[in-house]
Motif scaffolding. Structure first.
Motif, PDB file in Angstrom:
ATOM      1  N   ILE A  59       1.227  -1.338  -0.475  1.00 58.89           N
ATOM      2  CA  ILE A  59       0.162   0.570   0.208  1.00 58.89           C
ATOM      3  C   ILE A  59       0.363   1.495   0.091  1.00 58.89           C
ATOM      4  CG2 ILE A  59      -1.726   1.548   1.478  1.00 58.89           C
ATOM      5  CD1 ILE A  59      -2.119  -1.771   1.837  1.00 58.89           C
TER       6      ILE A  59
ATOM      7  N   LYS B 217       2.264   1.861  -3.720  1.00 56.66           N
ATOM      8  CA  LYS B 217       1.628   2.200  -4.639  1.00 56.66           C
ATOM      9  C   LYS B 217       0.855   3.400  -3.945  1.00 56.66           C
ATOM     10  CE  LYS B 217      -2.178   0.364  -6.563  1.00 56.66           C
ATOM     11  NZ  LYS B 217      -1.916  -0.008  -8.743  1.00 56.66           N
ATOM     12  N   TYR B 218       1.055   3.781  -2.800  1.00 57.48           N
ATOM     13  CA  TYR B 218       0.193   4.807  -2.537  1.00 57.48           C
ATOM     14  C   TYR B 218       0.457   6.574  -1.830  1.00 57.48           C
ATOM     15  CZ  TYR B 218      -4.471   2.368  -4.481  1.00 57.48           C
ATOM     16  OH  TYR B 218      -4.401   1.835  -5.206  1.00 57.48           O
TER      17      TYR B 218
ATOM     18  N   ILE C 101       1.011   7.212   1.910  1.00 54.65           N
ATOM     19  CA  ILE C 101       0.476   7.367   2.816  1.00 54.65           C
ATOM     20  C   ILE C 101       1.090   7.728   3.730  1.00 54.65           C
ATOM     21  CG2 ILE C 101      -1.615   6.229   1.623  1.00 54.65           C
ATOM     22  CD1 ILE C 101      -1.487   4.294   3.945  1.00 54.65           C
TER      23      ILE C 101
ATOM     24  N   ASN D  89      -4.273  11.232   6.297  1.00 53.72           N
ATOM     25  CA  ASN D  89      -4.297  10.219   5.614  1.00 53.72           C
ATOM     26  C   ASN D  89      -4.880   8.647   6.713  1.00 53.72           C
ATOM     27  OD1 ASN D  89      -3.971  10.982   2.753  1.00 53.72           O
ATOM     28  ND2 ASN D  89      -1.796  10.340   3.603  1.00 53.72           N
TER      29      ASN D  89
ATOM     30  N   LYS E  82     -10.011   5.244  -2.279  1.00 54.14           N
ATOM     31  CA  LYS E  82      -9.405   3.772  -2.717  1.00 54.14           C
ATOM     32  C   LYS E  82      -9.945   2.064  -2.082  1.00 54.14           C
ATOM     33  CE  LYS E  82      -7.004   4.870  -6.492  1.00 54.14           C
ATOM     34  NZ  LYS E  82      -7.945   4.472  -7.616  1.00 54.14           N
TER      35      LYS E  82
ATOM     36  N   PHE F 252      -7.685   9.403   1.793  1.00 53.76           N
ATOM     37  CA  PHE F 252      -6.040  10.658   1.356  1.00 53.76           C
ATOM     38  C   PHE F 252      -7.157  11.968   1.367  1.00 53.76           C
ATOM     39  CE2 PHE F 252      -5.409   6.973  -1.849  1.00 53.76           C
ATOM     40  CZ  PHE F 252      -4.500   6.162  -1.523  1.00 53.76           C
TER      41      PHE F 252
END
Ligand code: SAM
Length: 201
Positions: free
Chosen positions: A28, A31-32, A34, A146, A172, A191
């Motif tokens: 995670i 990819k994101y 956070i 987040n 997401k 987010f």
């Protein structure tokens, strides 16, 4: 499937992490993005400590990290920016206690009920935890922060998420590769928290 389970469990052990769940957060994060180094982070359902250790050791988080779980844990004491609290996230007294440690830039929750084998009951218990985490986000997540929450997918959870989505600029649903394919777990990512006045619980 068992092969995949063993692969992640063995890899976690080899890398010094107490649980295979570390790879879910890693995927995670890759990819994101956070979590940032300087963030103050609340890790809910933190036992046995893989997510917290990953943030401390791999992401080199320098902001404070607070871990909370029903279970007691002895680990991670050598990190001066880490605090562990034993408590139940669904209890008002725990929420009030955690509020005092906040506000947080990021709240992550891997909290899960112990599964009973009854799909409906497990989903209900998982949703109770999700509600508690969102309730806590209202009280302790910074504007622009987040939120990451694990949940067991169900119709009720899906309906609940409709309302929760409104609290963030973007959201997401994500199922990491390392999550067992037979598991109904997914991760909700919110987010950029919008601090509205309305409560969503
Ligand atoms: C999958 S484990 C978390 C693994 C952890 N993220 C790691 O990487 O080591 C789920 C945890 O949620 C915790 N949990 C379940 N219900 C809880 C509650 N009401 N309050 C706090 N923690 C809870 C359980 O005790 C369990 O340790």
């Amino acid at each position: 499937m068992k092969k995949v389970t063993d692969y992640y469990a063995k890899l976690a052990k080899k890398m010094g992490y107490p649980a295979r769940s570390v790879f879910k957060l890693e995927e995670i994060q890759n990819k994101y993005h956070i979590i940032k180094k300087e963030d103050a982070i609340l890790d809910i359902g933190a036992f046995p400590g893989s997510w917290s250790l990953y943030m401390l050791k791999k992401l080199h988080v320098k902001g404070k990290i607070v871990g909370i779980d029903l279970k007691n844990t002895g680990g991670l004491k050598k990190y001066s920016n880490y605090t562990y609290i034993q408590g139940d996230i669904t209890e008002e007294k725990t929420i009030n206690l955690l509020k005092n440690y906040g506000p947080f830039n990021v709240i992550i929750s891997d909290a899960a009920p112990s599964t009973s084998g009854n799909k409906d009951l497990d989903s209900l218990r998982s949703l109770e935890l999700v509600r508690a985490v969102v309730n806590l986000a209202y009280k302790a997540l910074k504007e622009g922060g987040n939120l990451l929450i694990k949940l067991f997918m169900s119709e009720d959870a899906s309906n609940y998420l409709v309302k929760t989505r409104e609290l963030f600029l973007k959201t997401k649903n994500f199922k990491p590769k390392s999550s067992r394919s037979e598991s109904r777990e997914i991760f909700f990512i919110g987010f950029n928290f919008k601090r509205l006045n309305k409560k969503n619980t």
